[in-house]
Design a protein around this motif. Structure first.
Motif, mmCIF file in Angstrom:
data_model
loop_
_atom_site.group_PDB
_atom_site.id
_atom_site.type_symbol
_atom_site.label_atom_id
_atom_site.label_comp_id
_atom_site.label_asym_id
_atom_site.label_seq_id
_atom_site.Cartn_x
_atom_site.Cartn_y
_atom_site.Cartn_z
ATOM 1 N N ARG A 18 -19.166 -33.712 -21.078
ATOM 2 C CA ARG A 18 -19.639 -32.474 -21.715
ATOM 3 C C ARG A 18 -18.773 -31.290 -21.262
ATOM 4 O O ARG A 18 -18.342 -30.472 -22.077
ATOM 5 C CB ARG A 18 -21.121 -32.256 -21.349
ATOM 6 N N ARG A 19 -18.486 -31.237 -19.954
ATOM 7 C CA ARG A 19 -17.655 -30.133 -19.446
ATOM 8 C C ARG A 19 -16.246 -30.183 -20.031
ATOM 9 O O ARG A 19 -15.664 -29.160 -20.400
ATOM 10 C CB ARG A 19 -17.564 -30.194 -17.913
ATOM 11 N N LEU A 20 -15.687 -31.404 -20.107
ATOM 12 C CA LEU A 20 -14.319 -31.530 -20.628
ATOM 13 C C LEU A 20 -14.280 -31.179 -22.119
ATOM 14 O O LEU A 20 -13.376 -30.454 -22.574
ATOM 15 C CB LEU A 20 -13.815 -32.956 -20.380
ATOM 16 N N ALA A 21 -15.263 -31.664 -22.880
ATOM 17 C CA ALA A 21 -15.287 -31.378 -24.324
ATOM 18 C C ALA A 21 -15.411 -29.881 -24.585
ATOM 19 O O ALA A 21 -14.871 -29.368 -25.572
ATOM 20 C CB ALA A 21 -16.429 -32.139 -25.000
ATOM 21 N N ALA A 22 -16.096 -29.178 -23.682
ATOM 22 C CA ALA A 22 -16.265 -27.727 -23.847
ATOM 23 C C ALA A 22 -14.941 -26.984 -23.703
ATOM 24 O O ALA A 22 -14.816 -25.829 -24.125
ATOM 25 C CB ALA A 22 -17.282 -27.201 -22.835
ATOM 26 N N ARG A 23 -13.946 -27.657 -23.110
ATOM 27 C CA ARG A 23 -12.644 -27.015 -22.914
ATOM 28 C C ARG A 23 -11.677 -27.309 -24.061
ATOM 29 O O ARG A 23 -10.464 -27.096 -23.928
ATOM 30 C CB ARG A 23 -12.066 -27.431 -21.566
ATOM 31 N N ARG A 24 -12.204 -27.823 -25.188
ATOM 32 C CA ARG A 24 -11.343 -28.129 -26.342
ATOM 33 C C ARG A 24 -10.442 -26.976 -26.764
ATOM 34 O O ARG A 24 -9.245 -27.195 -26.981
ATOM 35 C CB ARG A 24 -12.196 -28.508 -27.557
ATOM 36 N N PRO A 25 -10.955 -25.758 -26.915
ATOM 37 C CA PRO A 25 -10.073 -24.683 -27.408
ATOM 38 C C PRO A 25 -8.902 -24.419 -26.458
ATOM 39 O O PRO A 25 -7.748 -24.258 -26.893
ATOM 40 C CB PRO A 25 -11.005 -23.468 -27.489
ATOM 41 N N PHE A 159 -7.399 -37.749 -23.983
ATOM 42 C CA PHE A 159 -6.482 -38.168 -25.048
ATOM 43 C C PHE A 159 -7.013 -37.788 -26.422
ATOM 44 O O PHE A 159 -6.246 -37.395 -27.309
ATOM 45 C CB PHE A 159 -6.216 -39.668 -24.973
ATOM 46 N N SER A 160 -8.334 -37.926 -26.616
ATOM 47 C CA SER A 160 -8.907 -37.525 -27.911
ATOM 48 C C SER A 160 -8.649 -36.046 -28.169
ATOM 49 O O SER A 160 -8.314 -35.646 -29.297
ATOM 50 C CB SER A 160 -10.420 -37.767 -27.922
ATOM 51 N N LEU A 161 -8.774 -35.235 -27.133
ATOM 52 C CA LEU A 161 -8.592 -33.791 -27.300
ATOM 53 C C LEU A 161 -7.119 -33.445 -27.522
ATOM 54 O O LEU A 161 -6.791 -32.556 -28.323
ATOM 55 C CB LEU A 161 -9.161 -33.048 -26.091
ATOM 56 N N VAL A 162 -6.228 -34.136 -26.833
ATOM 57 C CA VAL A 162 -4.794 -33.925 -27.074
ATOM 58 C C VAL A 162 -4.456 -34.331 -28.508
ATOM 59 O O VAL A 162 -3.710 -33.626 -29.212
ATOM 60 C CB VAL A 162 -3.947 -34.703 -26.048
ATOM 61 N N GLY A 167 -2.839 -33.273 -34.593
ATOM 62 C CA GLY A 167 -2.950 -33.620 -36.013
ATOM 63 C C GLY A 167 -4.351 -34.059 -36.376
ATOM 64 O O GLY A 167 -5.310 -33.794 -35.649
ATOM 65 N N ASP A 168 -4.447 -34.739 -37.519
ATOM 66 C CA ASP A 168 -5.761 -35.192 -37.995
ATOM 67 C C ASP A 168 -6.261 -36.370 -37.161
ATOM 68 O O ASP A 168 -5.489 -37.246 -36.785
ATOM 69 C CB ASP A 168 -5.663 -35.633 -39.460
ATOM 70 N N VAL A 169 -7.555 -36.394 -36.910
ATOM 71 C CA VAL A 169 -8.139 -37.480 -36.116
ATOM 72 C C VAL A 169 -9.286 -38.119 -36.902
ATOM 73 O O VAL A 169 -9.908 -37.467 -37.744
ATOM 74 C CB VAL A 169 -8.660 -36.969 -34.753
ATOM 75 N N PRO A 170 -9.571 -39.399 -36.591
ATOM 76 C CA PRO A 170 -10.605 -40.106 -37.357
ATOM 77 C C PRO A 170 -12.014 -39.892 -36.795
ATOM 78 O O PRO A 170 -12.754 -40.850 -36.621
ATOM 79 C CB PRO A 170 -10.160 -41.576 -37.260
ATOM 80 N N TRP A 171 -12.355 -38.649 -36.466
ATOM 81 C CA TRP A 171 -13.731 -38.332 -36.075
ATOM 82 C C TRP A 171 -14.003 -36.868 -36.419
ATOM 83 O O TRP A 171 -13.062 -36.101 -36.673
ATOM 84 C CB TRP A 171 -14.001 -38.582 -34.575
ATOM 85 N N THR A 172 -15.282 -36.499 -36.407
ATOM 86 C CA THR A 172 -15.675 -35.128 -36.747
ATOM 87 C C THR A 172 -16.100 -34.398 -35.475
ATOM 88 O O THR A 172 -16.292 -35.014 -34.413
ATOM 89 C CB THR A 172 -16.869 -35.128 -37.710
ATOM 90 N N ASP A 173 -16.265 -33.089 -35.584
ATOM 91 C CA ASP A 173 -16.779 -32.317 -34.451
ATOM 92 C C ASP A 173 -18.151 -32.842 -34.017
ATOM 93 O O ASP A 173 -18.454 -32.919 -32.821
ATOM 94 C CB ASP A 173 -16.921 -30.840 -34.836
ATOM 95 N N ASP A 174 -18.983 -33.202 -35.009
ATOM 96 C CA ASP A 174 -20.314 -33.724 -34.681
ATOM 97 C C ASP A 174 -20.215 -35.022 -33.881
ATOM 98 O O ASP A 174 -20.986 -35.250 -32.944
ATOM 99 C CB ASP A 174 -21.118 -33.988 -35.963
ATOM 100 N N GLU A 298 -25.844 -46.513 -31.707
ATOM 101 C CA GLU A 298 -25.649 -46.497 -33.156
ATOM 102 C C GLU A 298 -25.148 -45.113 -33.541
ATOM 103 O O GLU A 298 -25.579 -44.101 -32.988
ATOM 104 C CB GLU A 298 -26.955 -46.860 -33.852
ATOM 105 N N GLY A 299 -24.214 -45.072 -34.454
ATOM 106 C CA GLY A 299 -23.693 -43.790 -34.909
ATOM 107 C C GLY A 299 -22.427 -43.332 -34.219
ATOM 108 O O GLY A 299 -21.827 -42.351 -34.638
ATOM 109 N N THR A 300 -21.981 -44.008 -33.140
ATOM 110 C CA THR A 300 -20.684 -43.631 -32.554
ATOM 111 C C THR A 300 -19.588 -44.115 -33.485
ATOM 112 O O THR A 300 -19.585 -45.273 -33.883
ATOM 113 C CB THR A 300 -20.461 -44.304 -31.175
ATOM 114 N N CYS A 301 -18.638 -43.266 -33.817
ATOM 115 C CA CYS A 301 -17.572 -43.722 -34.706
ATOM 116 C C CYS A 301 -16.598 -44.591 -33.914
ATOM 117 O O CYS A 301 -16.473 -44.476 -32.695
ATOM 118 C CB CYS A 301 -16.872 -42.541 -35.381
#
Lengths: 341, 341
Positions: A18-25, A159-162, A167-174, A298-301
């Motif tokens: 959660r902390r790492l994802a918050a640093r996306r920008p 790696f997902s954040l990099v 470029g385009d990635v096969p997942w959404t923000d949600d 269930e629901g993880t891409c």
């Protein structure tokens, strides 16, 4: 408690993610400023668990930046003094400690021959942090158990954040936002892994298998079982397994199979059926359903599924250590920083 | 005789290598005409034994052309439809049969996205031959045993010849000319491998290890032992082994260690000493001396040493099959062309 560190560090994973994802920008800005246009190629530098994180990275980064991604052969640089030209390349080094000498040497040489460099590391200072143009800090806090857990899943997310920045990635923000809670769901449900551990308690060997995005999880599952439990466990891609190694899978041989709904699913299901019918293997499936041996949320891409799947693999290795009376925090002969050159 | 094919095909290797080496000028001309100046990068496409030949290729080709070399992740192309840009790249596919669907698909897609393409194959016609700009034909004759032997060592030599066409290589003409006789010397001396096979007769598992140029031989040795003898054998680079997997090496555990005089020797010797002293491992060494478990010819340079070393590995797997009463030509569940997609 002997098992205090690994269990505690596994439990920290939702918060770390959660902390790492918050640093996306912040991460996107740093990568975009370093690599304003697509590189001509990407090279990864890593060993051990970090190497398997880099294999995940090679999939998401090649899919995003649409240029070939290579895993470096460190000895070309550290032993053979090959001065490859890295003009136009992006080099990404991964090291939880930031202190493995060969990783630092290779990244420095790639920088000296033209590469722009990124380090993914849990270190906040030291030689790797100093060597890289951009540091993606995992912020996972100190990891004291020798087997990497929270730094491994954090490296996958890094790696997902990099990739998102490139470029385009096969997942959404949600999809990304849902990830920490999905990992929590796995952590709150250790019984399936305990049942698998009980079933493989006396096994002499094991195969773990995945394909595409889940392939590095198969490698990591086998590594955890090797390093913690001294089990002869080898990880394969579904395709590589068919090219010969499948001969080791005999009647009742245990197989861990990781897959998610998506393009690799049909190939994995065909492999699992073949292993059961033709080899008589005991296949334990890890997929996004409640009706399997190792349920994934269930629901993880598919492309983010390696993160909860890696936690399932950690749980199996940990539960097996508890059953066998092994201390998972400090396997014999291993140390936290491996000083390869 | 059940073992007729593999033994006969192993024995053909000196002639196969001699014939292929004699085609150096033709191969150099074809590669130079396809790649008149250094590519921006090189990608390899392969599975199984051919994948290990490609790992050898990544060392010699990166050392010669001084640009990063990547091993492709076929599923990115065949399952995930990632359209990477290969402008300026050289793509090299390796397939003894020339008929594995995914290898052909991936090479075709790389060609369609800008790569110039080379196929290293024992096929003289068929889809891979048709797909590639330049075909380096192994000319090994039909290989009927399922485990690749003569096509594997011929693929290693093919990579050496492609590397020569791309830049400077770490061997001389004399080194190359001496190779067929050195392989003959190994073939004429099977007893060391028979002694190793007898010593590992009852083993449940085995580790094989090499570093740098000899790393792919460690992988190939383990694959041969898996596919022919269903032995839980895993191959590692010396550095990767230290990063966790070394925990599986316990007292009396068998290890095959491949090295030659050169830059990787000191690291391998340090590893072997550690495995013996700290783990109590039973290490069998394959190096260029008469006083070791698996002697390699004296005078073979390190970068070409994988070829006779691979023959030593074949001999160990073959001798173990004879001891265990296994037919090496047709392991259960395996076929000569593996139709992965």
């Amino acid at each position: 408690m002997a098992e205090a560190f690994m269990a505690a560090e596994m439990a920290e994973q939702p918060d770390v993610l959660r902390r790492l994802a918050a640093r996306r920008p912040e991460i996107a800005a740093a990568i975009n400023s370093l690599v304003p246009e697509s590189p001509v190629g990407v090279v990864m530098v890593a060993r051990g668990s970090s190497d398997y994180a880099a294999i995940y990275g090679r999939y998401v980064i090649e899919a995003a930046c649409l240029r070939p991604v290579a895993l470096a052969a460190p000895s070309l640089h550290t032993l053979y003094n090959v001065q490859s030209n890295h003009d136009g390349y992006l080099a990404v080094a991964v090291s939880q400690s930031g202190r493995t000498p060969e990783i630092i040497t290779v990244l420095e040489r790639m920088a000296a021959t033209g590469a722009r460099t990124v380090a993914i590391t849990n270190a906040t200072d030291g030689p790797l942090v100093e060597a890289a143009d951009v540091v993606v800090s995992l912020g996972a806090g100190e990891e004291r158990a020798v087997p990497a857990t929270k730094t491994f899943t954090a490296s996958l997310l890094a790696f997902s954040l990099v990739a998102e920045a490139l470029g385009d990635v096969p997942w959404t923000d949600d999809d990304l936002d849902a990830l920490p809670a999905q990992v929590q769901e796995v952590i709150d449900d250790p019984e399936p892994a305990e049942r698998v551990a009980a079933a493989i308690h006396d096994a002499n060997g094991l195969v773990s298998v995945g394909r595409g995005f889940l392939f590095p999880v198969a490698l990591e599952a086998a590594l955890k079982l090797k390093e913690i439990n001294s089990l002869l466990a080898e990880g394969f891609s579904a395709a590589d397994l068919r090219h010969g190694p499948v001969a080791i899978v005999q009647r009742d041989f245990p197989v861990l199979a990781f897959y998610s709904p998506g393009p690799a699913q049909a190939d994995m299901e065909a492999l699992i059926e073949m292993l059961r019918k033709e080899h008589g293997a005991h296949v334990f499936t890890a997929t996004n359903s409640r009706d399997v041996d190792l349920p994934l949320p269930e629901g993880t891409c598919e492309a983010l599924s390696p993160i909860p799947a890696a936690v399932r693999a950690q749980q199996v290795a940990y539960a097996l250590a508890m059953l066998r009376g092994v201390n998972p925090d400090a396997p014999p002969h291993l140390s936290k920083v491996t000083a390869t050159r």
